[in-house]
Design a protein around this motif. Structure first.
Motif, short mmCIF file in Angstrom:
data_model
loop_
_atom_site.label_atom_id
_atom_site.label_comp_id
_atom_site.label_asym_id
_atom_site.label_seq_id
_atom_site.Cartn_x
_atom_site.Cartn_y
_atom_site.Cartn_z
N PRO A 72 0.82 -1.23 0.00
CA PRO A 72 0.00 0.00 0.00
C PRO A 72 0.85 1.27 0.00
N GLU A 73 1.91 1.30 0.81
CA GLU A 73 2.74 2.51 0.88
C GLU A 73 3.39 2.80 -0.46
N VAL A 74 3.99 1.76 -1.07
CA VAL A 74 4.70 2.01 -2.32
C VAL A 74 3.74 2.23 -3.50
N SER A 75 2.54 1.71 -3.37
CA SER A 75 1.52 2.02 -4.39
C SER A 75 1.16 3.50 -4.32
N ALA A 76 1.08 4.00 -3.10
CA ALA A 76 0.75 5.42 -2.93
C ALA A 76 1.85 6.30 -3.50
N VAL A 77 3.10 5.89 -3.28
CA VAL A 77 4.23 6.66 -3.81
C VAL A 77 4.14 6.71 -5.33
N PHE A 78 3.85 5.56 -5.94
CA PHE A 78 3.81 5.55 -7.41
C PHE A 78 2.62 6.34 -7.93
N ALA A 79 1.47 6.19 -7.27
CA ALA A 79 0.29 6.92 -7.71
C ALA A 79 0.54 8.42 -7.67
N ASP A 80 1.28 8.84 -6.65
CA ASP A 80 1.58 10.26 -6.52
C ASP A 80 2.45 10.75 -7.67
N ARG A 81 3.33 9.91 -8.14
CA ARG A 81 4.25 10.29 -9.21
C ARG A 81 3.62 10.17 -10.59
N ALA A 82 2.87 9.13 -10.79
CA ALA A 82 2.52 8.81 -12.18
C ALA A 82 1.05 8.50 -12.44
N LEU A 83 0.29 8.28 -11.40
CA LEU A 83 -1.13 7.95 -11.65
C LEU A 83 -2.01 8.95 -10.90
N PHE A 84 -1.81 10.21 -11.26
CA PHE A 84 -2.53 11.34 -10.67
C PHE A 84 -4.04 11.10 -10.68
N TRP A 85 -4.54 10.54 -11.79
CA TRP A 85 -5.98 10.39 -11.96
C TRP A 85 -6.61 9.50 -10.91
N THR A 86 -5.80 8.56 -10.37
CA THR A 86 -6.39 7.62 -9.42
C THR A 86 -6.84 8.32 -8.14
N LYS A 87 -6.39 9.53 -7.92
CA LYS A 87 -6.76 10.27 -6.71
C LYS A 87 -8.07 11.03 -6.88
N PHE A 88 -8.62 10.97 -8.08
CA PHE A 88 -9.82 11.77 -8.36
C PHE A 88 -11.02 10.91 -8.75
N THR A 89 -10.86 9.60 -8.67
CA THR A 89 -11.99 8.75 -9.02
C THR A 89 -12.20 7.72 -7.92
N GLN A 90 -13.20 6.86 -8.10
CA GLN A 90 -13.46 5.82 -7.10
C GLN A 90 -12.66 4.59 -7.49
N MET A 91 -11.51 4.42 -6.88
CA MET A 91 -10.62 3.35 -7.31
C MET A 91 -11.14 1.96 -6.97
N ASP A 92 -12.11 1.87 -6.06
CA ASP A 92 -12.64 0.54 -5.78
C ASP A 92 -13.30 -0.06 -7.03
N LEU A 93 -13.86 0.81 -7.89
CA LEU A 93 -14.46 0.32 -9.14
C LEU A 93 -13.40 -0.33 -10.04
N TYR A 94 -12.24 0.29 -10.08
CA TYR A 94 -11.15 -0.23 -10.93
C TYR A 94 -10.49 -1.45 -10.28
N ALA A 95 -10.37 -1.41 -8.96
CA ALA A 95 -9.79 -2.56 -8.26
C ALA A 95 -10.68 -3.79 -8.42
N ASP A 96 -12.00 -3.58 -8.35
CA ASP A 96 -12.93 -4.71 -8.54
C ASP A 96 -12.84 -5.25 -9.97
N ARG A 97 -12.78 -4.34 -10.94
CA ARG A 97 -12.70 -4.78 -12.33
C ARG A 97 -11.39 -5.54 -12.58
N LEU A 98 -10.34 -5.06 -11.96
CA LEU A 98 -9.05 -5.73 -12.11
C LEU A 98 -9.12 -7.14 -11.54
#
Lengths: 275, 294
Positions: A193-219
């Protein structure tokens, strides 16, 4: 890299006939140095080999040496599949096509005719479900659940059921803990979780603005539907036991999206009131 | 509509006399340009902006390789022999920003590459040339997430560089106080040309696209993830930019340039209205399939 830290190195086989290639890129965040892979993978069939991603532009000399080593005695490299047009995934594309005369670039071909016009006759656009036959081994284009550019595709090796998710399963690792070259399951001190947050901050800006549970479930659904047995991400450590590791990845996706953004890139923050 | 080699053309668009130019490449929209919806057809200009002050020059983005020789020729036309050139790719991960950095730097022996990444010159090293360079290497000058740069020496023109308030990947915007121009990289790119000879600029409020059009453009391009999201924060950040800087020109990386305070205001109003409409308070959030056109 510090000499006293023992790291495994690539190439490394993640499944029979699937070699993990590439190198790490250091990132500075939260006062620490994190490493993130810009990986490539070689999928070897009975008649042809396929390279997934090319790594970062800076990595090509290393990738070329690794390819020379792992292709020795194997079917020739005929295909290059890149998940999308960002340079950490496709920056070595031009030099691969220069060095391997028979290689065809496959995937979504947007922008490449403008970036590499000299190779536009060696580009083949693929759509969802299209397959490439490597000889008793099919490589299939699958749904890109976690993506940035809209033109992203993911790949899937049907033989060993290896998923190549580009920016999916993206997380940093701790170089100081000797994580470089390890599978996710081997990096026991890795706090996903910690390192996922680090990467999201650097490169997956959009994940902070949507409901990621929808994408996690689809994954999760995709991983289940494809009966995925190994995962070769571009940035995270490869996963060889999805049943054990996927729940941590899912938690990491959701946690990473919940942490407020602090910004991208590694430049100094001189003014914290950045817009 | 396939773009032939002959169609890879560029033109110099003077924006402020002697101070600001676009080296504009005509890109055919044939479904193969990631910055535009797959289903639109027409033409979009891809801009490399050249800012000049005394003998100092700054190029924002370097354009696609297909236009390399023409972009370099345009720079030869615009630069004097003793001008010093710096390059600032506003999106270090994208080809449109970085394809020609190496070639331009080598041709003009560029002074520096501005970037938020300390090893930016490695990010733009697409050719073998960079592996074998012994006499010249492009220097990287780190730029903070928000920092003023000077063009034309220590007391020269102030350029404010800052993290883009709305972005998909690492993106910088730049504001030029002298010309009151905001360089917005991959935002405000939503107006393209149906015909290649259509005007490259928007000068009237009436010509600014309406909110439903902008909303649809966002969702069918790199902002596919906005619907039902937390966009109020993005609106606040956008509003802060226009409150902080007097802007009379929006200079995007692609598409039409917006000229004049009234038109600029309408562009901001429209984008903010589209984002407000997309906010979780007004729109439902759902998983977005790659092929969904909205």
């Amino acid at each position: 890299m510090n000499q006293h830290i023992h790291c495994k190195s690539t190439p490394r086989e993640i499944a029979p006939g699937v070699q993990w290639l590439g190198d790490c890129l250091a990132q500075h965040a939260n006062g620490k140095i994190y490493h993130t892979y810009n990986a490539a993978y070689l999928v070897i069939g009975e008649e042809a080999s396929l390279l997934v991603e090319t790594g970062h532009p800076k990595d090509y000399p290393l990738l070329a040496r690794q390819l020379e080593k792992v292709l020795k005695g194997q079917p020739p490299l005929r295909y290059l599949f890149v998940t999308h047009q960002e340079t950490p995934h496709s920056g070595g594309l031009g030099r691969i096509l220069e060095d391997f005369d028979d290689v065809i670039l496959c995937g979504d071909m947007s922008d490449y005719h403008l970036a590499f016009p000299q190779f536009s006759h060696r580009m083949s656009a693929l759509a969802l479900g299209d397959t490439i036959d490597l000889g008793n081994r099919l490589f299939r284009v699958v749904e890109p659940v976690i993506r940035d550019l809209r033109t992203t595709w993911w790949g899937f090796d049907e033989k060993e059921r290896v998923l190549f998710p580009g920016d999916g399963f993206a997380y940093s690792h701790y170089h100081e803990d000797g994580h470089c070259g390890l599978f996710a399951e081997e990096a026991v001190s890795l706090n996903i979780p910690e390192v996922s947050a680090v990467f999201a901050d650097r490169a997956l800006f959009w994940t902070k603005f949507t409901q990621m549970d929808l994408y996690a479930d689809r994954l999760e659904k995709l991983v289940h539907e494809l009966d995925v047995r190994a995962i070769g991400p571009a940035h995270g450590l490869p996963v060889i036991d999805p049943k054990t590791t996927f729940p941590k990845i899912k938690a990491g996706l959701i946690y990473g999206s919940s942490v407020p953004e602090s910004g991208t890139e590694t430049g100094p923050t001189r003014d914290k009131s950045s817009t | 509509m396939k773009q032939t080699i002959e169609e890879f053309r560029t033109e110099i668009i003077p924006l402020v006399d002697g101070k600001l130019f676009s080296i504009a490449s005509t890109i055919v929209l044939d479904g193969r340009v990631s910055a535009y919806p797959a289903n639109v057809r027409g033409y979009a200009l891809g801009h490399c902006y050249l800012l000049k002050e005394a003998n100092d020059a700054l190029l924002l983005d370097s354009g696609y390789s297909a236009y390399r020789s023409q972009i370099i020729e345009s720079l030869r036309t615009l630069l004097l022999p003793d001008d010093e050139l710096s390059i600032y790719p506003l999106r270090l991960n994208e080809y449109m920003s970085v394809c020609n950095v190496e070639a331009i730097a080598n041709t003009f022996r560029a002074k520096q590459c501005y970037s938020g990444n300390p090893d930016a010159s490695l990010w733009v090293a697409f050719s073998r040339h960079s592996e074998n360079l012994t006499d010249y290497k492009l220097k990287t000058t780190l730029v903070a997430r928000k920092q003023d740069l000077r063009l034309g020496g220590g007391d020269g023109r102030i350029l404010s560089a800052f993290q883009a308030p709305i972005r998909l990947i690492g993106t910088r915007w730049v504001y030029d106080r002298e010309t009151q121009t905001l360089f917005t990289s991959d935002s405000f790119t939503h107006q393209w040309q149906l015909a290649a000879d259509e005007p490259a600029t928007i000068r009237s409020r009436a010509d600014v696209a309406d909110m439903p059009f902008v909303r649809s453009f966002l969702l069918n391009t790199r902002y596919w993830w906005l619907e039902g999201g937390k966009t109020a924060e993005l609106c606040r950040k956008l509003d802060a930019v226009r409150s902080q800087y007097p802007i009379t020109r929006i200079a995007p990386g692609y598409g039409k340039i917006t000229e004049g305070f009234a038109s600029v205001e309408k562009q901001f109003d429209t984008l903010i209205a589209a984002l407000e409409d997309l906010d979780q308070a007004n729109s439902a959030c759902a998983y977005v399939d790659r092929e969904l056109i909205r």
